[in-house]
Design a protein around this motif. Structure first.
Motif, PDB file in Angstrom:
ATOM      1  N   SER A 326      34.585  34.242  37.054  1.00 42.25           N
ATOM      2  CA  SER A 326      33.352  35.015  36.884  1.00 42.25           C
ATOM      3  C   SER A 326      33.377  36.301  37.696  1.00 42.25           C
ATOM      4  N   ARG A 327      34.243  36.377  38.712  1.00 45.48           N
ATOM      5  CA  ARG A 327      34.300  37.600  39.520  1.00 45.48           C
ATOM      6  C   ARG A 327      34.874  38.787  38.733  1.00 45.48           C
ATOM      7  N   PHE A 328      35.502  38.516  37.609  1.00 44.54           N
ATOM      8  CA  PHE A 328      36.055  39.616  36.801  1.00 44.54           C
ATOM      9  C   PHE A 328      34.950  40.108  35.871  1.00 44.54           C
ATOM     10  N   ASP A 329      34.198  41.094  36.363  1.00 41.89           N
ATOM     11  CA  ASP A 329      32.976  41.491  35.678  1.00 41.89           C
ATOM     12  C   ASP A 329      32.876  42.989  35.432  1.00 41.89           C
ATOM     13  N   ILE A 331      32.673  45.289  37.653  1.00 49.65           N
ATOM     14  CA  ILE A 331      31.941  45.995  38.716  1.00 49.65           C
ATOM     15  C   ILE A 331      32.895  46.565  39.768  1.00 49.65           C
ATOM     16  N   TYR A 333      36.580  45.997  40.288  1.00 47.26           N
ATOM     17  CA  TYR A 333      37.985  46.337  40.038  1.00 47.26           C
ATOM     18  C   TYR A 333      38.307  45.917  38.613  1.00 47.26           C
ATOM     19  N   ARG A 351      33.763  41.569  29.515  1.00 48.07           N
ATOM     20  CA  ARG A 351      34.417  40.258  29.467  1.00 48.07           C
ATOM     21  C   ARG A 351      34.868  39.892  28.055  1.00 48.07           C
TER      22      ARG A 351
END
Lengths: 491, 476
Positions: A326-329, A331, A333, A351
């Protein structure tokens, strides 16, 4: 004989003895890559100039005697989900297409400290989700033994690169078999140690409670050597275990002994039963026989619960993945969609565009099993199953020093075959997955070729912290087996 | 007859712990600092980073639990609370849902209607989020992760409170306990203590609770009191009108004295809680708990008892001084240096309280050192300076923490004790004020006061008034 034909340990010996220059080893690897990479696609990132420069710097250090580790000067490849400071680390995903880590994984730091030469990042299934390296957003890696076939996965790039001589050894990661299965398909050695042995700091998480980094090498000696270097206790990882302090020594090379006298080996009946390719079965039984002839005691037994491992695994790994990813959003990087209106739309488009279908499938599955109302029925039940599987292994190890069986039920499938039927692909992990659920160490060693000329791997599994037993048995078997046929393709 | 309603209140109190570093990494927790300077890969959620629990956080949480009569979980875990928002770099918050560190406690509160137990359901540990800053000029939102990963504990009470007065008493008591433990400074205004109020109303005597709402953004005791009154009225009004109270989260606007709905229960997110696989379960031994119990600092009740036994100071002073950790510490440290508890208490009760009031400050904001107050007391005791000079100097100690000895030396404020010099001045005053001398000699006792005043004036206040008096009497 080419430089790339020798083992990693042998190469380092020759480099330290002044017989081979680091630069020559690096150039030999680059030549191999030039010749084969067009067909195999092992690498996602490769910086030739930096590599040659690093080789020269390393040579100076070695000459001064400042660097004399067992892998000093050896070109090594790193799976693309393991962070390398200053070097692109994408997890073979579009969402991290431009991500350059500001720190290296502890395992990479350990290898560099020992004088290894990091040559590049290898292709993988996107975020390590897959068993064929076909889910990569960038390229499909081919099996060096037969480029119509997959190399296995998810560490397919690492296994193919080692098999093809594009590097001398590689790091992979194993959540459900992702080191052992591609090692088996590519005719190389791959090992997943006991959970907690190698720091996960810098490994981009898929299923945190199952993920372990491990070596993929040409032989058992290289494997033990590399494992010994990276089995360091790391305070930055709460799940890292101080093995030495707990009496579980990590001097794995001391187990490179040719002796299996009195070794009690169990073969689970389900591991050689229905669904296992007869050629694979024969090859495994032959390997068992060879060990028996050297004094091991081999018998078949009922392990039980084998059929529950795959469903339990997909619930647990997907649940953890749904949160880990979920951190791949968009915002902080990585990839961000170009057109969006508002925050929610940015998340959704980023996503949707950044992740591939297999990753989305597992995020959805994981989100579902953690949803309120379903948590107990799926996630908790899977955790209970995991505990039962662990118990079944613990009980077996009261009777046996190790468990032996195939790494995978078949040899490498043809490219494209697996993606059409994800369930079939999931089921092909049946023999490797339970090892991760139980947190155990296991090794895959090449034990033969099928009639298509594709490698078969024998998997040996031991109780937690008993890596030395595995290394000793695998080393002994390797000596009995003799040199494994080398790849003829592309030579 | 109008129906009689009862308010039912439970609190969720977030307290920022006073650790030097964050809960899962080594970054500083210090306030301020340029945006994103107190950050590292862990608290900005970089791929591959992993959390490691700060042991001090756990020990503070256990200390608060023990001080509030909780049982400490021998086996505790962290869980992930999953939700997407940019202030949260991982898009999950590490918190505790299933196995919180402390459970089933209570604290005793005192109100005008007597004492009462408020039960604590649980205390759990979690990480704070970053801050979003909207840039109007550029029309974009920026994130500052300096606060991301600052340790918090959340203290969840049972719905045991019935009035705003009880809520205030509960919060005051909780704040004092935590301050005494040194676990937090608990400043509501600065957000190191935050209270969310869960409130429902029901007819007196009703067996079931009414539907509750949760009120957020309460930044002072006054705001909490006003919000409770406001929400009680709002709910009663709805019920009287035959409408129903919606279970929802509301935000209090203290300027408008009005709350508005943030989200209803139907919109509530599914946080998909599950145990964080990156953090190992916490096993707590009996010995560890015992160790923390042993090292627990003296809390207020014990301190008051000890003051009564050790120091001969009035009960009223004890009450005020132990009312804040800061005052109590200052009192004890200063007394330790000068050995004069009564004098120390006087300075704190009179001059310090006066200046705090004048400057609209809390005791927590006191910056002067016990060392300089002790010096001032000693200087006064030795009559090196007189009391009016001392008061002047104290103001400077209070504001700038000056060294009184050095200051007096530099400004030449020492009381003149050279009798010869003083006698000369007194002589001049007597000669220069024949009328007053005459009056005194004629029995007008008061006239001597004028002469003393004139002498002090001539001495610029640096004389000992008792010596002057005796000299004057002698001469006259």
């Amino acid at each position: 004989m080419q430089i790339t034909d020798i083992s990693a340990v042998e190469l380092s010996r020759k480099i330290k003895a002044g017989e081979i220059k680091v630069l020559d080893a690096a150039k030999a690897v680059l030549e191999k890559i030039d010749a084969l990479e067009g067909q195999i696609n092992s690498f996602v990132t490769l910086d030739r100039e930096a590599l040659l420069k690093k080789a020269e710097e390393l040579q100076i250090k070695i000459d001064k005697g400042e660097c004399n580790g067992p892998l000093a000067g050896v070109p090594i490849a790193i799976k693309d989900n393991i962070c390398t400071q200053g070097m692109l680390t994408t997890c073979s995903s579009k969402i991290l297409h431009n991500f350059i880590p500001e720190f290296s994984a502890q395992a990479v730091i350990d290898l560099e400290k020992a004088g290894a030469l990091i040559i590049g990042k290898t292709n993988m299934d996107e975020f390590a989700m897959g068993s064929t390296t076909e889910t990569s957003a960038y390229k499909v890696t081919k099996n060096p033994w037969n480029t119509d076939h997959v190399p296995g996965g998810s560490s397919g790039g690492s296994a193919a690169a080692v098999a093809a001589g594009e590097c001398f050894a590689a790091l992979g990661s194993d959540t459900g078999g992702s080191i052992r299965q591609p090692a088996s398909f590519c005719g190389v050695v791959g090992m997943k140690p006991t959970y907690g042995t190698i720091s996960r700091y810098g490994l981009i998480a898929y299923g945190s409670s199952l993920d372990q980094i491990g070596p993929i090498t040409k032989n058992v000696e290289d494997c033990a050597t590399m494992l010994e270097l990276i089995s360091t206790y790391d305070e930055k990882d709460s799940t890292s275990m101080d093995r030495v302090a707990h009496g579980y020594a990590t001097d794995f090379t001391s187990a490179l002994v040719e002796d299996v006298k009195g070794f009690r080996i169990g073969i689970p009946k389900d591991y050689i039963g229905e669904g296992v390719d007869p050629q694979v079965r024969d090859s495994i039984l032959k390997a068992a026989k060879a060990l028996e002839e050297k004094g091991a005691i081999v018998e078949e037994f009922e392990l039980g619960l084998v059929e529950y491992a795959v469903p339990a695994y997909y619930v647990i790994a997907s649940a953890e993945a749904s949160s880990n990813l979920s951190r791949f959003d968009g915002i902080k990087y990585g990839y961000r969609t170009e057109d969006y209106s508002g925050l929610h739309n940015m998340y959704k488009k980023t996503r949707s565009e950044g992740f591939g279908p297999e990753v989305k499938r597992r995020i959805m599955l994981g989100s579902f099993v953690l949803s309120s109302g379903f948590y107990d029925a799926y996630y908790l039940k899977a955790l209970k199953t995991k505990a039962l599987i662990k118990q079944a292994f613990t009980d077996s190890f009261k009777k046996y020093d190790m468990i032996l069986g195939p790494t995978a039920p078949t040899t490498a499938p043809r490219i494209g075959e697996s993606l059409q039927d994800p369930i079939k692909m999931y089921l092909s992990d049946i023999f490797t997955i339970s090892v991760n659920l139980a947190g155990l160490p296991a090794i895959s060693v090449p034990c033969g070729l099928d009639e298509k000329g594709l490698p078969i791997g024998v998997q040996m599994i031991a109780d937690s912290f008993e890596e030395k037993k595995l290394i000793q048995a695998a080393y002994t078997y390797e000596k009995i087996r003799g040199s494994f046929p080398t790849i003829q393709k592309g030579e | 007859m109008a129906k009689q309603y009862e308010t039912v209140i439970g609190l969720e109190v977030h307290v920022e712990l006073a650790t030097k570093t964050k809960i899962f990494c080594g970054c500083s927790t210090e306030f301020g600092g340029a945006p994103n300077t107190h950050t590292c890969p862990v608290c900005t959620g970089m791929p591959g980073s992993l959390p490691v629990l700060n042991k001090q956080v756990l020990e503070y949480a256990m200390a608060v639990g023990l001080a509030t009569n909780c049982s400490i979980s021998r086996y505790s875990k962290f869980d992930r609370k999953n939700y997407f928002y940019p202030d949260n770099p991982q898009n999950y918050q590490i918190s505790q849902l299933y196995l919180p560190i402390c459970r089933d406690g209570y604290i005793e509160i005192e109100t005008l209607s007597g004492s009462k137990k408020v039960r604590i359901h649980e205390i759990h540990m979690e990480e704070d989020a970053g801050k979003l800053i909207h840039d109007e000029w550029e029309d974009c939102t920026l994130v500052d992760y300096n606060r991301s990963g600052v340790p918090l504990i959340e203290i969840v009470s049972e719905p045991d409170m019935r009035t705003a007065e009880e809520v205030t008493a509960y919060l005051e008591k909780l704040r004092l306990i935590i301050q005494y433990l040194g676990a937090s400074d608990c400043k509501l205004q600065e957000g190191s203590m935050r209270a969310d109020v869960n409130l429902s109303v029901r007819e007196i005597g009703a067996a079931e609770f009414g539907t509750r709402t949760e009120m957020k953004n309460l930044n002072s005791f006054k705001a909490i009191t006003r919000a409770i009154e406001g929400e009680r009225e709002r709910q009663i009004e709805l019920i009287e009108e035959g409408k129903t109270v919606t279970q929802e989260t509301r935000r209090w606007d203290d300027n408008k004295e009005y709350s508005y709905s943030m989200r209803s229960k139907e919109d509530a997110q599914d946080y998909r809680y599950f145990p964080d696989p990156d953090l190992v379960p916490i096993m707590i031994s009996e010995e560890w708990i015992e160790g923390i119990r042993q090292n627990q600092p003296e809390l207020r009740t014990e301190k008051m008892k000890r003051y009564r036994e050790e120091y001969d100071i009035p009960e009223y002073d004890i009450d005020i001084i132990t009312g804040t950790k800061k005052m109590a510490d200052l009192f004890e440290e200063t007394t330790k240096i000068c050995g004069l508890p009564k004098k120390v208490s006087n300075w704190l009760m009179v001059e310090t309280l006066r200046l705090l009031k004048e400057k609209d400050m809390d005791a927590d904001q006191i910056t002067f050192s016990s060392r300089n107050l002790a010096k001032l007391i000693e200087l006064t005791e030795k009559k090196v300076i007189n009391s009016s000079v001392a008061k002047e100097v104290f103001e400077l100690i209070f504001t700038e923490d000056i060294d009184p000895e050095q200051y007096i030396e530099e400004k030449g404020l020492k009381t003149v004790s050279d009798e010869g010099e003083l006698r000369k001045v007194v002589q001049e005053i007597v000669e220069g004020n024949p009328q007053s001398v005459e009056d005194y000699r004629n029995g007008k006792e008061k006239a001597i006061g004028f002469l003393i005043g004139q002498t002090m004036k001539a001495m610029k206040g640096k004389a000992n008034p008792e010596i002057i008096t005796s000299m004057l009497k002698e001469m006259l």
